[in-house]
Scaffold this motif. Structure first.
Motif, PDB file in Angstrom:
ATOM      1  N   ALA A 175       0.828  -1.206   0.000  1.00 10.25           N
ATOM      2  CA  ALA A 175       0.000   0.000   0.000  1.00 10.25           C
ATOM      3  C   ALA A 175       0.863   1.258   0.000  1.00 10.25           C
ATOM      4  O   ALA A 175       0.546   2.249  -0.680  1.00 10.25           O
ATOM      5  N   GLN A 176       1.967   1.233   0.743  1.00  7.91           N
ATOM      6  CA  GLN A 176       2.862   2.395   0.761  1.00  7.91           C
ATOM      7  C   GLN A 176       3.493   2.627  -0.599  1.00  7.91           C
ATOM      8  O   GLN A 176       3.650   3.778  -1.033  1.00  7.91           O
ATOM      9  N   CYS A 177       3.863   1.551  -1.277  1.00  6.19           N
ATOM     10  CA  CYS A 177       4.425   1.691  -2.622  1.00  6.19           C
ATOM     11  C   CYS A 177       3.424   2.370  -3.558  1.00  6.19           C
ATOM     12  O   CYS A 177       3.774   3.279  -4.322  1.00  6.19           O
ATOM     13  N   PHE A 178       2.163   1.929  -3.500  1.00  3.47           N
ATOM     14  CA  PHE A 178       1.134   2.514  -4.365  1.00  3.47           C
ATOM     15  C   PHE A 178       0.809   3.957  -3.956  1.00  3.47           C
ATOM     16  O   PHE A 178       0.556   4.813  -4.815  1.00  3.47           O
TER      17      PHE A 178
ATOM     18  N   MET B 268       7.613 -14.731  -5.410  1.00  3.75           N
ATOM     19  CA  MET B 268       7.884 -13.498  -4.672  1.00  3.75           C
ATOM     20  C   MET B 268       8.492 -12.431  -5.573  1.00  3.75           C
ATOM     21  O   MET B 268       8.117 -11.265  -5.518  1.00  3.75           O
ATOM     22  N   ILE B 269       9.439 -12.867  -6.412  1.00  8.80           N
ATOM     23  CA  ILE B 269      10.078 -11.913  -7.329  1.00  8.80           C
ATOM     24  C   ILE B 269       9.074 -11.415  -8.359  1.00  8.80           C
ATOM     25  O   ILE B 269       9.023 -10.213  -8.666  1.00  8.80           O
ATOM     26  N   VAL B 270       8.252 -12.338  -8.897  1.00  8.49           N
ATOM     27  CA  VAL B 270       7.241 -11.941  -9.888  1.00  8.49           C
ATOM     28  C   VAL B 270       6.229 -10.985  -9.276  1.00  8.49           C
ATOM     29  O   VAL B 270       5.845  -9.978  -9.886  1.00  8.49           O
ATOM     30  N   LEU B 271       5.799 -11.275  -8.051  1.00  4.84           N
ATOM     31  CA  LEU B 271       4.826 -10.425  -7.376  1.00  4.84           C
ATOM     32  C   LEU B 271       5.410  -9.058  -7.027  1.00  4.84           C
ATOM     33  O   LEU B 271       4.667  -8.080  -6.906  1.00  4.84           O
TER      34      LEU B 271
ATOM     35  N   VAL C  89       6.352  -3.387  -6.440  1.00  3.27           N
ATOM     36  CA  VAL C  89       7.525  -2.546  -6.185  1.00  3.27           C
ATOM     37  C   VAL C  89       8.098  -1.953  -7.475  1.00  3.27           C
ATOM     38  O   VAL C  89       8.244  -0.728  -7.599  1.00  3.27           O
ATOM     39  N   LEU C  90       8.435  -2.804  -8.426  1.00  3.97           N
ATOM     40  CA  LEU C  90       9.168  -2.344  -9.607  1.00  3.97           C
ATOM     41  C   LEU C  90       8.341  -1.421 -10.483  1.00  3.97           C
ATOM     42  O   LEU C  90       8.803  -0.339 -10.878  1.00  3.97           O
ATOM     43  N   LEU C  91       7.116  -1.822 -10.830  1.00  2.00           N
ATOM     44  CA  LEU C  91       6.277  -1.009 -11.706  1.00  2.00           C
ATOM     45  C   LEU C  91       5.950   0.358 -11.087  1.00  2.00           C
ATOM     46  O   LEU C  91       6.089   1.380 -11.762  1.00  2.00           O
ATOM     47  N   PRO C  92       5.529   0.419  -9.798  1.00  2.00           N
ATOM     48  CA  PRO C  92       5.325   1.737  -9.185  1.00  2.00           C
ATOM     49  C   PRO C  92       6.596   2.579  -9.172  1.00  2.00           C
ATOM     50  O   PRO C  92       6.541   3.803  -9.378  1.00  2.00           O
TER      51      PRO C  92
ATOM     52  N   VAL D 243       7.116   6.258 -10.796  1.00  2.00           N
ATOM     53  CA  VAL D 243       7.638   7.403 -10.036  1.00  2.00           C
ATOM     54  C   VAL D 243       8.785   8.058 -10.797  1.00  2.00           C
ATOM     55  O   VAL D 243       8.865   9.294 -10.887  1.00  2.00           O
ATOM     56  N   ILE D 244       9.693   7.251 -11.343  1.00  2.00           N
ATOM     57  CA  ILE D 244      10.823   7.786 -12.098  1.00  2.00           C
ATOM     58  C   ILE D 244      10.333   8.580 -13.308  1.00  2.00           C
ATOM     59  O   ILE D 244      10.809   9.693 -13.577  1.00  2.00           O
TER      60      ILE D 244
END
Length: 279
Positions: A77-80, A166-169, A174-177, A181-182
């Motif tokens: 939720a924090q990432c989003f 875990m990596i896929v999730l 994490v990665l897409l958000p 942001v970038i």
């Protein structure tokens, strides 16, 4: 540090909820970020202190998985939420004339509900898969909370698929958000450098958010995008402390020090409280 974190973030929520100066979408998201910080430290730090005092402690199986589930949901939720805040800054700086019409009250609530709901829904997938594993061997976790990776180390089943999952999730959480942001900040910096006047003032409105994002996403990428066996246990614990204890403590400080509106609201609130005390 735990007490300070709770007090600071409760103050942010109180100010955002009551102050007329803090009615913009940015503060709406900031209030939910403060709420997520409170939940994150509360679900982990008291038990961590118990571990430190007793030099190890026990936790029921259900309690361990509950802690892991809430931790994962709040982190997601924090990432989003941080992504929504960067989108808000993008609209405010790059499209100021359309800012109010695009970032409506309806959109704010949609983004917040998606941040919380989508995160816990994705983490539920992992929880269901973990509950299907067999745990018949060791029961000692070399960590200060029930993080998913060290819990998987205790399983008698083959956890290779879970490690990949875990990596896929981590990609949508994490990665897409982080990439969004970038992209937002690339457009923000381009717009700022085109401004002939008030460049420093414009940059100050988003620099505090950039500091928080860099610290938080940096920790997330190292822990959850790198396989657990790819870094040592002490390093994993240190990075976990960074985003679980230090970041929630510093978030309100960073935002308050860089924001005149929050500082003014704090002063007004303190004056009101002092008058009530005198009366």
């Amino acid at each position: 540090m735990y007490s300070m974190t709770i007090c600071e973030n409760l103050l942010i929520i109180l100010l955002v909820s009551t102050s007329q100066r803090l009615r913009s979408p940015m503060y709406f998201f900031l209030g939910h970020l403060a709420l997520s910080d409170i939940i994150l430290v509360t679900i982990i730090v008291p038990k961590m202190l118990d571990v430190i005092v007793k030099e190890g402690t026990t936790m029921p199986f259900v309690g361990c998985f509950t802690q892991s589930y809430i931790h994962g949901g709040v982190v997601g939720a924090q990432c989003f939420l941080l992504t929504a805040m960067s989108y808000d800054r993008y609209l405010a700086i790059c499209r100021p004339l359309h800012y109010i019409s695009i970032m409506s009250v309806k959109l704010r609530y949609i983004l917040v509900l998606l941040s919380w709901g989508l995160s816990f829904m994705l983490i539920s997938i992992t929880l269901v898969l973990v509950c299907g594993l067999d745990f018949c061997g060791p029961n000692v976790i070399n960590h200060f909370f029930c993080d998913l990776a060290p819990v998987l180390e205790l399983s008698c089943s083959d956890t290779t698929g879970m490690a990949i999952e875990m990596i896929v999730l981590s990609i949508p959480i994490v990665l897409l958000p982080f990439l969004l942001v970038i992209i937002s900040y690339v457009y923000i910096f381009i717009t700022i450098f085109r401004i002939s006047s008030s460049r420093q003032k414009t940059f100050s409105t988003c620099s505090s958010h950039l500091v928080v994002v860099s610290t938080y996403y940096g920790s997330m990428l190292i822990i959850y995008m790198v396989p657990y066996r790819g870094h040592s246990v002490p390093v994993n614990k240190f990075i976990s402390l960074l985003y679980i204890v230090l970041t929630p403590l510093l978030n309100p400080v960073i935002y308050c020090l860089r924001n005149q509106e929050i500082q003014s609201s704090v002063i007004v609130y303190l004056k009101v409280c002092s008058k009530k005390t005198v009366l």
